[in-house]
Design an enzyme around this catalytic site. Structure first.
Site: not given
Ligand code: NDP
Length: 317
Positions: A133, A136-137
């Site tokens: 992701c 997300c990261d």
């Protein structure tokens, strides 16, 4: 007992919920304990959902869908379905909390899960340099050298997004042509931080506490080489999330839930399926939403034909 339980809170689940709720059937939506909204919660800008000429952020789109479903009486529960008993007239859905809910009809819209490379250390290094992701990261990889695996729209989108943070983004693809749409390919190809590595498979992951590099195997001549990396984002597609219904519902050879023709009717009466979990091909937010509509309408027809005694049980509690 409810008339309808909807499992899943992506575009298919919420669209089904909007239709079912507007038919005055007050559905319960089991929306996941981790994050309601499905895969679009991990997306940035959605540019191809009709009605938003300037685009809309994935999480905003999903919050709108949830609010629209709730406005008409859908109840959204932030929990996971952990066990299903779909075989009888009354369907039972057990949640992570241990609670069991009953309904006359179930719409199954659980979407799909990120595909893994299936190589050693992938799970161990997940969250330690290996990710599925970018939104997300990505933030953790400022000024780093990273790679994205895959040749589809997801890989192009992730690679392009990750150039906001990383100094260098390799796109590692097992072929020498991309599956991604032209516009996404061009965007990645024109980005000076992105470099394509063609005909290459990631065959080993290196690193103890965190990823330090990968082994690439040439898919044409079999030769290998090492590539030093701080991060690896895997964007090689998804598999339909069907584990809850194994042994209860028929599946297709592609692993999706089998439905009757263009309907959402599964192999069990009163059980309908919608979205990516039945669709190995198109897998767009808008096709999932359309599929959720089909499931809602099929569910309404099914309920309308049930014996009055059964319906009375549902409306009386
Ligand atoms: P896709 O199935 O489209 O692409 C997966 C890619 O990963 C392919 O290039 C495939 O290679 C490669 N791949 C699959 N398995 C492996 C493996 N084991 N090892 C290495 N490579 C592998 O998945 P996406 O997630 O990219 O897209 C899914 C759907 O979502 C598509 O319909 C896409 O259009 C849509 N989407 C749309 C977006 C948008 O329009 N904004 C953004 C993201 C997704 P090969 O080509 O060789 O098969």
């Amino acid at each position: 007992m409810r008339q309808v339980i909807i499992i899943g809170s992506g575009p298919a689940g919420y669209t089904a919920a909007i239709y079912v709720a507007r038919a005055n059937l007050a559905p319960l939506v089991i929306a996941s304990s981790v994050e309601a909204g499905g895969e679009l919660m991990n997306t940035t800008e959605v540019e191809n959902f009709p009605g938003f000429p300037e685009g809309i952020m994935g999480p905003d789109l999903m919050q709108h869908m949830q609010a629209q479903a709730e406005r008409f009486g859908a109840e959204v529960v932030l929990d996971d379905a952990t066990e299903l008993d779909l075989t009888g007239d009354i369907k039972r859905v057990t949640l992570g909390s241990g609670e069991t809910h009953e309904a006359l009809a179930v719409i199954f819209a659980t979407g799909s899960a990120y595909r893994k490379l299936g190589i050693e250390h992938e799970d161990r290094l997940s969250g330690h340099g290996v990710s599925w992701c970018a939104t997300c990261d990505g933030f953790f990889f400022r000024q780093k050298t990273i790679a994205v695996v895959g040749g589809g729209d997801s890989a192009m989108e992730e690679a392009t997004f990750l150039t906001r943070f990383a100094d260098k983004v390799y796109v590692i693809h097992r072929k020498d042509t991309l599956r991604a749409s032209k516009i996404m390919q061009d965007r990645a190809a024109n980005d000076p931080k992105i470099e394509f590595v063609w005909n290459a498979a990631v065959t080993a992951l290196h690193g103890e506490a965190a990823l330090t590099g990968v082994t690439l195997t040439d898919t044409v001549d079999g030769s290998t080489r090492e590539l030093a990396l701080d991060g690896l984002f895997i964007a090689i597609g998804n598999d339909p999330r069907t584990h809850l219904v194994h042994g209860q519902l028929d599946l297709t050879t592609e692993g999706t839930i089998a439905v009757d023709g263009r309907s959402s009717r599964t192999s069990l009466p009163g059980v309908f399926a919608a979205g990516d979990v039945i669709d190995p091909t198109y897998r767009q937010a808008i096709t999932a939403a359309g599929s959720g509509t089909v499931a809602a309408l099929d569910t309404e027809h099914f309920l309308a034909a049930l014996p009055a005694e059964l319906l009375a049980q549902a409306s009386s509690s």
